[in-house]
Design a protein around this motif. Structure first.
Motif, mmCIF file in Angstrom:
data_model
loop_
_atom_site.group_PDB
_atom_site.id
_atom_site.type_symbol
_atom_site.label_atom_id
_atom_site.label_comp_id
_atom_site.label_asym_id
_atom_site.label_seq_id
_atom_site.Cartn_x
_atom_site.Cartn_y
_atom_site.Cartn_z
ATOM 1 N N ASP A 185 42.240 27.822 41.555
ATOM 2 C CA ASP A 185 41.684 26.470 41.409
ATOM 3 C C ASP A 185 42.414 25.654 40.360
ATOM 4 O OD1 ASP A 185 39.730 26.016 43.160
ATOM 5 O OD2 ASP A 185 38.073 26.633 41.863
ATOM 6 N N ALA A 186 42.760 26.332 39.260
ATOM 7 C CA ALA A 186 43.338 25.634 38.112
ATOM 8 C C ALA A 186 44.689 24.999 38.465
ATOM 9 C CB ALA A 186 43.502 26.602 36.944
ATOM 10 N N HIS A 187 45.338 25.517 39.506
ATOM 11 C CA HIS A 187 46.651 24.979 39.896
ATOM 12 C C HIS A 187 46.632 24.433 41.310
ATOM 13 C CE1 HIS A 187 48.725 26.376 36.300
ATOM 14 N NE2 HIS A 187 47.975 27.456 36.369
ATOM 15 N N ASP A 188 45.438 24.149 41.829
ATOM 16 C CA ASP A 188 45.303 23.596 43.181
ATOM 17 C C ASP A 188 46.051 24.425 44.224
ATOM 18 O OD1 ASP A 188 43.508 21.625 43.248
ATOM 19 O OD2 ASP A 188 44.921 19.988 42.857
ATOM 20 N N GLY A 189 46.184 25.699 43.977
ATOM 21 C CA GLY A 189 46.839 26.569 44.950
ATOM 22 C C GLY A 189 48.357 26.499 44.953
ATOM 23 N N HIS A 190 48.956 25.793 43.994
ATOM 24 C CA HIS A 190 50.427 25.713 43.968
ATOM 25 C C HIS A 190 51.056 27.039 43.551
ATOM 26 C CE1 HIS A 190 50.440 21.556 44.949
ATOM 27 N NE2 HIS A 190 49.751 21.203 43.884
ATOM 28 N N VAL A 191 50.366 27.767 42.723
ATOM 29 C CA VAL A 191 50.817 29.125 42.382
ATOM 30 C C VAL A 191 49.621 30.056 42.601
ATOM 31 C CG1 VAL A 191 52.581 28.445 40.706
ATOM 32 C CG2 VAL A 191 50.237 28.824 39.933
ATOM 33 N N PRO A 192 49.895 31.327 42.903
ATOM 34 C CA PRO A 192 48.773 32.222 43.223
ATOM 35 C C PRO A 192 47.997 32.695 41.997
ATOM 36 C CG PRO A 192 50.860 33.387 43.429
ATOM 37 C CD PRO A 192 51.200 31.974 43.067
ATOM 38 N N LEU A 193 46.776 33.090 42.264
ATOM 39 C CA LEU A 193 46.005 33.883 41.319
ATOM 40 C C LEU A 193 46.080 35.297 41.881
ATOM 41 C CD1 LEU A 193 43.954 33.746 38.899
ATOM 42 C CD2 LEU A 193 42.154 33.655 40.629
ATOM 43 N N LEU A 194 46.385 36.273 41.056
ATOM 44 C CA LEU A 194 46.486 37.640 41.559
ATOM 45 C C LEU A 194 45.225 38.416 41.178
ATOM 46 C CD1 LEU A 194 50.192 38.369 40.565
ATOM 47 C CD2 LEU A 194 49.321 37.548 42.754
ATOM 48 N N ILE A 195 44.743 39.218 42.102
ATOM 49 C CA ILE A 195 43.616 40.103 41.797
ATOM 50 C C ILE A 195 44.186 41.516 41.685
ATOM 51 C CG2 ILE A 195 41.294 40.846 42.453
ATOM 52 C CD1 ILE A 195 41.537 37.817 42.195
ATOM 53 N N ILE A 196 44.231 42.029 40.469
ATOM 54 C CA ILE A 196 44.774 43.370 40.220
ATOM 55 C C ILE A 196 43.713 44.177 39.481
ATOM 56 C CG2 ILE A 196 46.648 44.689 39.143
ATOM 57 C CD1 ILE A 196 48.337 42.079 39.217
ATOM 58 N N ASP A 197 43.453 45.378 39.938
ATOM 59 C CA ASP A 197 42.361 46.205 39.374
ATOM 60 C C ASP A 197 41.029 45.445 39.407
ATOM 61 O OD1 ASP A 197 44.328 48.035 38.826
ATOM 62 O OD2 ASP A 197 44.407 47.628 36.671
ATOM 63 N N GLY A 198 40.863 44.572 40.385
ATOM 64 C CA GLY A 198 39.620 43.810 40.502
ATOM 65 C C GLY A 198 39.512 42.679 39.496
ATOM 66 N N ARG A 199 40.586 42.423 38.712
ATOM 67 C CA ARG A 199 40.571 41.362 37.695
ATOM 68 C C ARG A 199 41.434 40.205 38.141
ATOM 69 N NH1 ARG A 199 41.674 44.632 32.124
ATOM 70 N NH2 ARG A 199 41.540 42.544 31.275
ATOM 71 N N GLU A 200 41.025 39.010 37.730
ATOM 72 C CA GLU A 200 41.827 37.825 38.049
ATOM 73 C C GLU A 200 42.960 37.707 37.034
ATOM 74 O OE1 GLU A 200 39.191 34.483 38.151
ATOM 75 O OE2 GLU A 200 38.264 35.123 40.035
ATOM 76 N N ILE A 201 44.190 37.717 37.524
ATOM 77 C CA ILE A 201 45.369 37.625 36.667
ATOM 78 C C ILE A 201 46.136 36.362 37.050
ATOM 79 C CG2 ILE A 201 47.499 38.780 35.924
ATOM 80 C CD1 ILE A 201 44.987 40.384 35.238
ATOM 81 N N THR A 202 46.329 35.459 36.110
ATOM 82 C CA THR A 202 47.056 34.229 36.448
ATOM 83 C C THR A 202 48.533 34.551 36.669
ATOM 84 O OG1 THR A 202 47.603 33.684 34.162
ATOM 85 C CG2 THR A 202 45.498 32.830 35.019
ATOM 86 N N TRP A 203 49.176 33.667 37.405
ATOM 87 C CA TRP A 203 50.607 33.819 37.702
ATOM 88 C C TRP A 203 51.398 33.880 36.400
ATOM 89 C CZ3 TRP A 203 52.967 35.639 41.574
ATOM 90 C CH2 TRP A 203 54.264 35.281 41.919
ATOM 91 N N GLU A 204 50.966 33.062 35.438
ATOM 92 C CA GLU A 204 51.660 33.018 34.149
ATOM 93 C C GLU A 204 51.495 34.344 33.403
ATOM 94 O OE1 GLU A 204 50.392 29.813 31.695
ATOM 95 O OE2 GLU A 204 51.822 30.286 30.102
ATOM 96 N N ASP A 205 50.282 34.866 33.400
ATOM 97 C CA ASP A 205 50.045 36.144 32.717
ATOM 98 C C ASP A 205 50.841 37.271 33.369
ATOM 99 O OD1 ASP A 205 48.465 35.197 30.753
ATOM 100 O OD2 ASP A 205 46.554 35.715 31.704
ATOM 101 N N PHE A 206 50.916 37.242 34.708
ATOM 102 C CA PHE A 206 51.666 38.287 35.398
ATOM 103 C C PHE A 206 53.158 38.155 35.057
ATOM 104 C CE2 PHE A 206 53.478 40.364 39.242
ATOM 105 C CZ PHE A 206 52.951 41.615 39.007
ATOM 106 N N GLY A 207 53.635 36.912 34.990
ATOM 107 C CA GLY A 207 55.028 36.678 34.604
ATOM 108 C C GLY A 207 55.312 37.225 33.212
ATOM 109 N N ARG A 208 54.353 37.027 32.304
ATOM 110 C CA ARG A 208 54.527 37.546 30.942
ATOM 111 C C ARG A 208 54.625 39.069 30.963
ATOM 112 N NH1 ARG A 208 51.228 39.889 27.971
ATOM 113 N NH2 ARG A 208 49.403 39.305 29.194
ATOM 114 N N MET A 209 53.783 39.695 31.795
ATOM 115 C CA MET A 209 53.819 41.166 31.879
ATOM 116 C C MET A 209 55.159 41.638 32.429
ATOM 117 S SD MET A 209 50.127 42.226 33.413
ATOM 118 C CE MET A 209 48.870 40.979 33.398
ATOM 119 N N LEU A 210 55.715 40.881 33.401
ATOM 120 C CA LEU A 210 56.998 41.277 33.995
ATOM 121 C C LEU A 210 58.134 41.195 32.981
ATOM 122 C CD1 LEU A 210 57.012 39.660 37.572
ATOM 123 C CD2 LEU A 210 56.832 42.079 36.981
ATOM 124 N N MET A 211 58.024 40.286 32.024
ATOM 125 C CA MET A 211 59.116 40.096 31.057
ATOM 126 C C MET A 211 59.357 41.325 30.179
ATOM 127 S SD MET A 211 60.693 37.592 31.896
ATOM 128 C CE MET A 211 61.880 37.553 30.547
#
Ligand SMILES: [Zn+2]
Length: 229
Positions: A185-211
């Protein structure tokens, strides 16, 4: 299903599409969600959770809001699936590998050539968190299908893909992540929200984890909701 159009009711995300100021929006969301969490089935009159209601009908004949049982009964008639027997399943509580309980609700919908059994957690009356699906032949025993779905959920709950460490949430040591691509919702669907381990993970947070793995390779596979990953 010939000539019949159906769609699940809009999710809470869609109900949010009329802001008009932040405070007003928050208040309206709460009211809208409360008012529509349960809906009376247009056919049998039963009060039904919103997640189990299907908008069914056509432009010519108008639309009705049907509970799963009545919706499936219509599909059975249209497609001649005489051997299909609808069952409503009660919620089941399962515990993940960290001891955290998860309450799963179920929804059974025919879609012509198959039957889909969905399991999901709820947040504000809508499916959220862990979500699973199994597809089968409509003539298959739904209780057997439920057993297979619960085994699938148990396998998924036995693994955590993220760990909470000193640096915040990180990809776990086994370096394999599974999840679901959802609407943010926060990005009007322009980037995904990921559900990992049943938790909502923002695209930005996932990107940070990948770094953490800068310079490493990765492999991305996308599979249907009902596939086993
Ligand atoms: Zn009904």
């Amino acid at each position: 299903m010939s000539g019949v159009f159906w769609e699940p009711l809009p999710s809470r995300a869609c109900l949010k599409s009329n802001p008009g100021g932040l405070l007003c929006s928050v208040k309206m969301d709460r009211v809208a969600a409360t008012l529509t969490q349960e809906i009376r089935c247009s056919a049998c009159g039963q009060i039904t959770p919103r997640y189990a209601i299907v908008n069914c009908g056509s432009v010519e004949k108008g639309y009705r809001q049907l509970c799963s049982r009545c919706f499936n009964a219509e599909v059975v008639q249209l497609d001649g699936l005489d051997k299909f027997e609808h069952l409503n399943f009660k919620p089941v509580r399962l515990v993940d590998c960290t001891g955290q309980p998860h309450d799963f609700h179920f929804r059974t919908h025919l879609f012509g050539t198959g039957v889909a059994l969905d399991a999901f957690e709820l947040r504000n009356g809508d499916p959220a968190g862990y979500q699973f699906q199994m597809i089968a032949d409509p003539e298959e025993d739904l209780l057997v299908l439920l057993g297979r779905l619960i085994e699938k959920i148990r396998r998924a709950l036995s693994v955590k893909h993220l760990t909470d460490g000193e640096l915040g949430l990180q990809i776990a040591d086994h370096q394999l992540t599974r999840g679901t691509i959802a609407w943010d919702d926060a990005h009007d669907g322009h980037v995904p929200l990921l559900i990992i381990d049943g938790r909502e993970i923002t695209w930005e947070d996932f990107g940070r984890m990948l770094m953490t793995f800068e310079g490493w390779q990765f492999k991305l596979e996308i599979r249907d909701k009902s596939a086993e990953l």
